[in-house]
Enzyme design. Structure first.
Site, short mmCIF file in Angstrom:
data_model
loop_
_atom_site.label_atom_id
_atom_site.label_comp_id
_atom_site.label_asym_id
_atom_site.label_seq_id
_atom_site.Cartn_x
_atom_site.Cartn_y
_atom_site.Cartn_z
N LYS A 27 0.88 -1.17 0.00
CA LYS A 27 0.00 0.00 0.00
C LYS A 27 0.93 1.23 0.00
O LYS A 27 1.49 1.60 1.03
CB LYS A 27 -0.88 -0.06 1.24
CG LYS A 27 -1.52 1.21 1.74
CD LYS A 27 -2.41 1.94 0.79
CE LYS A 27 -2.79 3.27 1.43
NZ LYS A 27 -1.85 4.35 1.06
N GLU A 69 8.71 1.12 11.46
CA GLU A 69 9.85 2.04 11.32
C GLU A 69 9.26 3.43 11.30
O GLU A 69 8.56 3.79 10.35
CB GLU A 69 10.60 1.80 10.02
CG GLU A 69 11.26 0.46 9.96
CD GLU A 69 12.23 0.40 8.78
OE1 GLU A 69 12.03 -0.46 7.93
OE2 GLU A 69 13.14 1.23 8.73
N CYS A 128 13.42 10.35 7.88
CA CYS A 128 13.14 9.91 9.25
C CYS A 128 14.36 10.10 10.15
O CYS A 128 14.22 10.42 11.32
CB CYS A 128 12.72 8.45 9.26
SG CYS A 128 13.90 7.38 8.42
N GLU A 172 8.97 16.02 15.54
CA GLU A 172 9.48 15.79 14.19
C GLU A 172 8.77 16.76 13.25
O GLU A 172 7.56 16.69 13.08
CB GLU A 172 9.20 14.35 13.75
CG GLU A 172 9.76 14.07 12.37
CD GLU A 172 9.41 12.68 11.84
OE1 GLU A 172 8.24 12.29 11.95
OE2 GLU A 172 10.32 12.03 11.31
P1 NAD Z 1 2.08 8.36 7.19
O1 NAD Z 1 2.12 7.74 8.52
O2 NAD Z 1 1.15 9.48 6.94
O3 NAD Z 1 1.70 7.24 6.09
C1 NAD Z 1 2.40 6.00 5.96
C2 NAD Z 1 1.48 5.00 5.27
O4 NAD Z 1 0.37 4.69 6.09
C3 NAD Z 1 0.89 5.50 3.95
O5 NAD Z 1 0.89 4.44 3.01
C4 NAD Z 1 -0.53 5.89 4.34
O6 NAD Z 1 -1.44 5.87 3.26
C5 NAD Z 1 -0.85 4.82 5.34
N1 NAD Z 1 -1.95 5.17 6.25
C6 NAD Z 1 -2.40 6.40 6.62
N2 NAD Z 1 -3.45 6.29 7.48
C7 NAD Z 1 -3.64 4.97 7.68
C8 NAD Z 1 -4.56 4.20 8.47
N3 NAD Z 1 -5.49 4.77 9.24
N4 NAD Z 1 -4.45 2.86 8.44
C9 NAD Z 1 -3.50 2.27 7.71
N5 NAD Z 1 -2.63 2.93 6.91
C10 NAD Z 1 -2.70 4.26 6.91
O7 NAD Z 1 3.58 8.75 6.85
P2 NAD Z 1 4.11 9.61 5.62
O8 NAD Z 1 3.63 11.01 5.78
O9 NAD Z 1 3.84 8.90 4.34
O10 NAD Z 1 5.70 9.56 5.87
C11 NAD Z 1 6.34 10.42 6.73
C12 NAD Z 1 6.62 9.74 8.06
O11 NAD Z 1 7.28 8.50 7.83
C13 NAD Z 1 7.55 10.54 8.96
O12 NAD Z 1 7.12 10.48 10.29
C14 NAD Z 1 8.89 9.82 8.79
O13 NAD Z 1 9.79 10.00 9.86
C15 NAD Z 1 8.46 8.40 8.64
N6 NAD Z 1 9.48 7.62 7.93
C16 NAD Z 1 10.20 6.69 8.63
C17 NAD Z 1 11.21 5.97 7.99
C18 NAD Z 1 12.00 4.92 8.73
O14 NAD Z 1 12.72 4.15 8.09
N7 NAD Z 1 11.94 4.87 10.05
C19 NAD Z 1 11.46 6.19 6.64
C20 NAD Z 1 10.70 7.13 5.96
C21 NAD Z 1 9.71 7.83 6.63
#
Ligand code: NAD
Length: 425
Positions: free
Chosen positions: A195, A270, A304, A401
């Site tokens: 997804k 993550e 991240c 963050e």
């Molecule tokens: P996000 O949490 O908004 O979304 C991540 C995923 O979850 C997307 O595919 C989104 O569609 C899905 N999602 C959203 N709501 C959901 C729900 N209710 N149920 C299930 N899935 C749902 O994150 P983002 O804005 O895409 O990315 C930024 C965040 O990701 C930042 O906090 C960043 O630090 C983190 N990040 C972490 C790493 C790592 O390796 N630790 C790497 C990249 C990004």
């Protein structure tokens, strides 16, 4: 990096990638309802694609396809060596299409072209090759036991694939994060439903085409685009997946963890952070400042592991803050395909406003903006690289963050001080 890719050639690559289609059981399909949502280019604010809005039905179909392949499909009978061969081929195809994957990632993320072209995609290729090499080398152990009735005895362990995996990919570094998740999963014989984030699908949908070209059977990898609240929620709570691998924000991670928990499905998260960088008086200050700026400003600060707090020993605090400010002021913002661009746009208007909101809250709480602090262009979601000093560890700008090009510089006196501040978020 010298490249011949222009805005115009990028548009041709985009046209070839459209219409955007999900990948379910080997078929490129629209959503069953015909519903779509818009994806805009963050650097130009123009609409680049109508993305199929998959939901419960599409997730059900994708999980069923992955389940069938894992339980009794062709994939369940493919030998380790054959899996390795397919993954090496996939890596070659990704390498062949480096420009296509990079351009699609740039158009949907607003980042400068050199980032995916020079880093993300070559690294994704290497990740795929690395794990392809493991496919026929994952095995258990033979453990000698005390003899039984005078005869030698042993126990043995067998390593087995987990099964059907649900993978959540964020929009930053989407191809590389997908490679990190996919490569070990496929090398060990799992099947997958991905997804993607609402803000990053086109590069992953192209990766889906390469997966088919590499000869992986239909249904081994499925990609369902859709909103988090519908498609995402359906995947995280699905009873027929064996594990969830989530990369994204802590807030969504918590929701995904809870949803998967209702089925006792194991989850790996993550999440985000507020990484500290610590500069001591005995450092090569010029080099430390340069690397600290890279640590926070790469990918517009949307990483991240961004080092978005810089802790500086009191004795060099003024000098470091001033040099960081100079460096931030020299970073060139621009459109992704301009070769002189060092920093691009943030992912969307919400994110830009959120980042600007944090800068305002820092000002209100008494922090001082040393460099940047404003929206950089009228069109596109560009924010100036921003250095903030006189922030205290309790301010939101120093704790949360922000996920943008903003760094709080905090002084410390002793090592204990530095470690306490670093750990206190
Ligand atoms: P996000 O949490 O908004 O979304 C991540 C995923 O979850 C997307 O595919 C989104 O569609 C899905 N999602 C959203 N709501 C959901 C729900 N209710 N149920 C299930 N899935 C749902 O994150 P983002 O804005 O895409 O990315 C930024 C965040 O990701 C930042 O906090 C960043 O630090 C983190 N990040 C972490 C790493 C790592 O390796 N630790 C790497 C990249 C990004």
């Amino acid at each position: 990096m010298a490249t011949l890719i222009t805005e115009e050639s990028a548009q041709k690559i985009l046209a070839n990638a459209l219409p955007a289609r999900m990948l379910i059981d080997g078929e490129c399909v629209p959503s069953r309802s015909g519903e779509t949502f818009h994806k805009f280019n963050p650097a130009t604010e123009t609409l680049i694609a109508e993305i199929p809005a998959g939901g419960v039905q599409e997730i059900d179909e994708a999980v069923a396809a992955a389940r069938a392949q894992f339980d009794h499909g062709e994939w369940s009978r493919v030998s380790n060596r054959e899996r390795a061969r397919m993954l090496f081929r996939l890596a070659d195809l990704m390498e062949r299409d480096t420009e296509i994957l990079s351009v699609l990632q740039v158009l949907e993320s607003g980042q400068p072209l050199y980032e995916p072209l020079g880093k993300d995609i070559p690294l994704s290729v290497e990740i795929m090759r690395y794990y392809a090499g493991w496919a026929d080398k994952v095995h258990g152990s033979v453990i000698p036991l005390p003899s039984a009735n005078g005869r030698p005895a042993h126990a043995y362990t067998v390593r087995e694939p987990v099964g059907v995996l649900g993978m959540f990919i964020p929009w930053n570094g989407q191809t590389m994060i997908a490679a990190w998740k996919l490569a070990p999963a496929l090398a060990t014989g799992c099947t997958v439903v991905i997804k993607p984030s609402e803000e990053g699908q086109l590069a992953l949908l192209h990766l889906g085409k390469l997966i088919a070209e590499a000869g992986l059977p239909d249904g081994v990898v499925n990609i369902v685009t859709g909103l988090g609240a519908t498609a995402g929620a359906a995947l995280s709570s699905h009873p027929y997946i064996d594990k969830v691998s989530f990369t994204g924000s802590p807030e969504t991670g918590r929701r995904v963890h809870q949803a998967a928990g209702t089925n006792f499905t194991p989850v790996t998260l993550e999440l985000g952070g507020k990484g500290p960088q610590i500069i001591w008086p005995d450092a090569d200050i010029e080099h430390a400042v340069k690397m600290a700026a890279v640590g926070v400003f790469a990918n517009q600060g949307q990483i991240c592991g961004a080092g978005s707090r810089i802790l500086v020993h009191r004795s060099i605090y003024d000098r470091v803050t001033e040099e960081l400010g100079d460096r931030a002021n020299r970073i060139k913002l621009g459109t992704p395909f301009d070769e002189s661009t060092q920093m691009g746009a943030l992912i969307n208007a919400n994110q830009m406003n959120r980042v600007l909101g944090y800068i305002d809250s820092g000002r209100e709480e008494g922090a001082r903006v040393v460099a940047g602090g404003e929206r950089a262009r009228e069109v596109g979601y560009f924010v100036q690289p921003t250095i903030v000093d006189e922030a205290t560890p309790d301010m939101a700008i120093a704790r949360d963050e922000i996920f943008g090009p903003v760094v709080a510089v905090l002084p410390f006196e002793t090592e204990e001080d530095a470690v306490r501040i670093a750990n206190d978020t």
